[in-house]
Design a protein around this motif. Structure first.
Motif, short mmCIF file in Angstrom:
data_model
loop_
_atom_site.label_atom_id
_atom_site.label_comp_id
_atom_site.label_asym_id
_atom_site.label_seq_id
_atom_site.Cartn_x
_atom_site.Cartn_y
_atom_site.Cartn_z
N GLN A 184 -46.92 44.41 -65.09
CA GLN A 184 -47.83 43.28 -65.28
C GLN A 184 -48.10 43.06 -66.77
OE1 GLN A 184 -51.17 42.45 -62.44
NE2 GLN A 184 -50.91 44.63 -61.99
N LYS A 185 -48.15 41.80 -67.17
CA LYS A 185 -48.39 41.45 -68.56
C LYS A 185 -49.78 40.82 -68.71
CE LYS A 185 -43.54 40.76 -69.81
NZ LYS A 185 -42.54 39.82 -70.39
N PHE A 186 -50.46 41.19 -69.79
CA PHE A 186 -51.80 40.68 -70.04
C PHE A 186 -51.91 40.18 -71.48
CE2 PHE A 186 -52.19 43.67 -66.59
CZ PHE A 186 -53.04 43.01 -65.70
N THR A 187 -52.43 38.98 -71.62
CA THR A 187 -52.50 38.35 -72.95
C THR A 187 -53.91 38.44 -73.55
OG1 THR A 187 -52.91 36.19 -71.92
CG2 THR A 187 -50.61 36.76 -72.46
N HIS A 188 -54.74 39.32 -73.00
CA HIS A 188 -56.07 39.56 -73.58
C HIS A 188 -56.47 41.01 -73.31
CE1 HIS A 188 -60.18 38.98 -74.88
NE2 HIS A 188 -59.90 37.72 -75.21
N ILE A 189 -57.04 41.66 -74.33
CA ILE A 189 -57.43 43.06 -74.19
C ILE A 189 -58.44 43.25 -73.07
CG2 ILE A 189 -59.16 42.75 -76.01
CD1 ILE A 189 -57.24 46.01 -75.17
N ALA A 190 -59.35 42.30 -72.88
CA ALA A 190 -60.36 42.44 -71.81
C ALA A 190 -59.69 42.45 -70.45
CB ALA A 190 -61.38 41.31 -71.90
N ASP A 191 -58.75 41.54 -70.22
CA ASP A 191 -58.04 41.49 -68.93
C ASP A 191 -57.21 42.76 -68.72
OD1 ASP A 191 -59.09 38.96 -68.53
OD2 ASP A 191 -57.36 37.97 -69.44
N TYR A 192 -56.59 43.25 -69.79
CA TYR A 192 -55.76 44.45 -69.70
C TYR A 192 -56.60 45.67 -69.29
CZ TYR A 192 -52.82 48.33 -71.38
OH TYR A 192 -52.08 49.49 -71.49
#
Length: 386
Positions: free
Chosen positions: A109-117
């Motif tokens: 899975q890829k996340f483009t925000h540290i909070a979501d990650y």
């Protein structure tokens, strides 16, 4: 207007800290706010400290859908607090480093925000975010019966099991078929007490990501089926309120969006429609600038452009204290409504620079199951859960 005491002499912030996020003594808590939301943020700070949380409060300027969060804010999130609150006047702000080089979990899975990650990927953080919160909204909608809300969400989760499509019709003209085969219903049910959980304050919705047009369909157990999804088909007529890049507004002239194979092909109406189209066009063009500047991986701009017109969410409002006010944070939670988002979805397979929610009043929503049977869960806006 100041925060008032409700629910046995507790303020709404105390209810949120104690009943929703359930902060424990010694936990590290990060609160990110703007000057316009300082009163709510400071009340959450006090409520957290009263419980024994090791709490930090930060301020940054207002951020729109296209702005980056301040580097200091992203660095604070990267310190991995146990709990975070984003008490934003508009948005938290994007993470430019993760946009250029997404975080990737072990399962891909890829996340483009540290909070979501940290929250959705690693599941080491929990929290709440409140884009557009006001003191009046906090007072009216935060201290609700969360057990009742969670019961409604659980019942809807049962009804969505094994559903393959959703049909939404509404008096203003909405008539949309939404494929959801293999998708899971998600909740904003006010129980953000475990790592990896979070949602809005005010809470009160269930939501699901439609299958993206042209993507492979999967069965409930994750097996890839032979056929491909054609995506959502039909028409959405937004007649409640709408999110734009610079804020939210009540809709005076309904916005009509024609949807083919999962994507918006035409936007018509009055001034609000032109404002929506302007935001979508900006979300189509800006990725190519970011890619040229090295802020997006090569080839990703075309994906972002395509998904700027994706139907990314169907949500159903479940907070009995919420009404349509022209503030999407509250509007999408209102009873007798559903909402559709244009842009990024919640299953991380349709990245976009935008996620624009729009409210539809008094919908009739019918689920169709794999065996061909159907079940209406909203009739003219009224829940049908018995």
């Amino acid at each position: 207007m100041s925060l008032i005491k409700k629910d046995k002499n507790r303020t709404p912030a105390q209810v949120v800290v104690q009943d929703v996020v359930k902060i424990k003594k010694g936990e590290r808590v990060l609160i990110i706010a703007n000057p316009a939301t300082s009163e709510i943020a400071q009340d959450l700070y006090s409520a957290s400290c009263e419980i024994g949380g090791q709490t930090t409060l930060m301020f940054q300027p207002d951020k729109t859908s296209f702005d980056n969060a301040n580097p200091e804010v992203l660095a604070a999130l990267a310190s991995r607090p146990d709990v975070y609150f984003s008490i934003s006047n508009i948005k938290l702000g994007k993470d430019p480093q993760a946009t250029a080089n997404p975080y990737v979990t072990e399962d891909g899975q890829k996340f483009t925000h540290i909070a979501d990650y940290l929250m959705d990927g690693l599941k080491v953080m929990r929290g709440a975010w409140t884009p557009g919160i006001t003191v009046d909204m906090m007072n009216r909608t935060a201290a609700i019966d969360y057990k009742e809300l969670q019961s409604r969400c659980a019942r809807l989760d049962e009804l969505f099991k094994n559903a393959v499509s959703v049909h939404v019709k509404a008096p203003a003209g909405t008539d949309l078929i939404i494929p959801i085969n293999g998708r899971a219903l998600m909740f904003d049910d006010g129980d953000f007490s475990k790592p990896g959980t979070g949602g809005n304050i005010p809470a009160g919705e269930v939501f699901i990501s439609p299958v993206v047009g042209g993507s492979q369909l999967k069965s409930a157990d994750g097996k890839v089926l032979e056929q491909q999804s054609d995506g959502c088909e039909g028409v959405i007529v937004y007649d409640g309120s709408m999110t734009f890049s610079d804020g939210d507004s009540i809709i005076e002239t309904p916005i009509t969006c024609k949807v083919e194979k999962g994507y918006v092909t035409d936007i018509s109406g009055g001034a609000e429609a032109r404002r929506l189209l302007k935001t979508v066009l900006e979300a189509e063009l800006r990725p190519f600038v970011l890619e040229k500047e090295g802020k997006l991986p090569q080839g990703q701009a075309a994906v972002y452009k395509k998904n700027a017109r994706n139907i990314g969410e169907l949500g159903i409002g479940l907070n009995p204290a919420a009404t349509i006010t022209g503030n999407m944070l509250e509007d999408e939670k209102a009873f007798h409504t559903c909402h559709f988002a244009i842009g990024e979805n919640y299953d991380n397979d349709a990245p976009s620079l935008i996620h624009l929610d729009g409210v539809v009043r008094d919908p009739t929503i019918t689920l169709t199951y794999a065996d061909g049977t159907s079940r209406t869960i909203l009739q003219d806006g009224s829940l049908q859960l018995e």
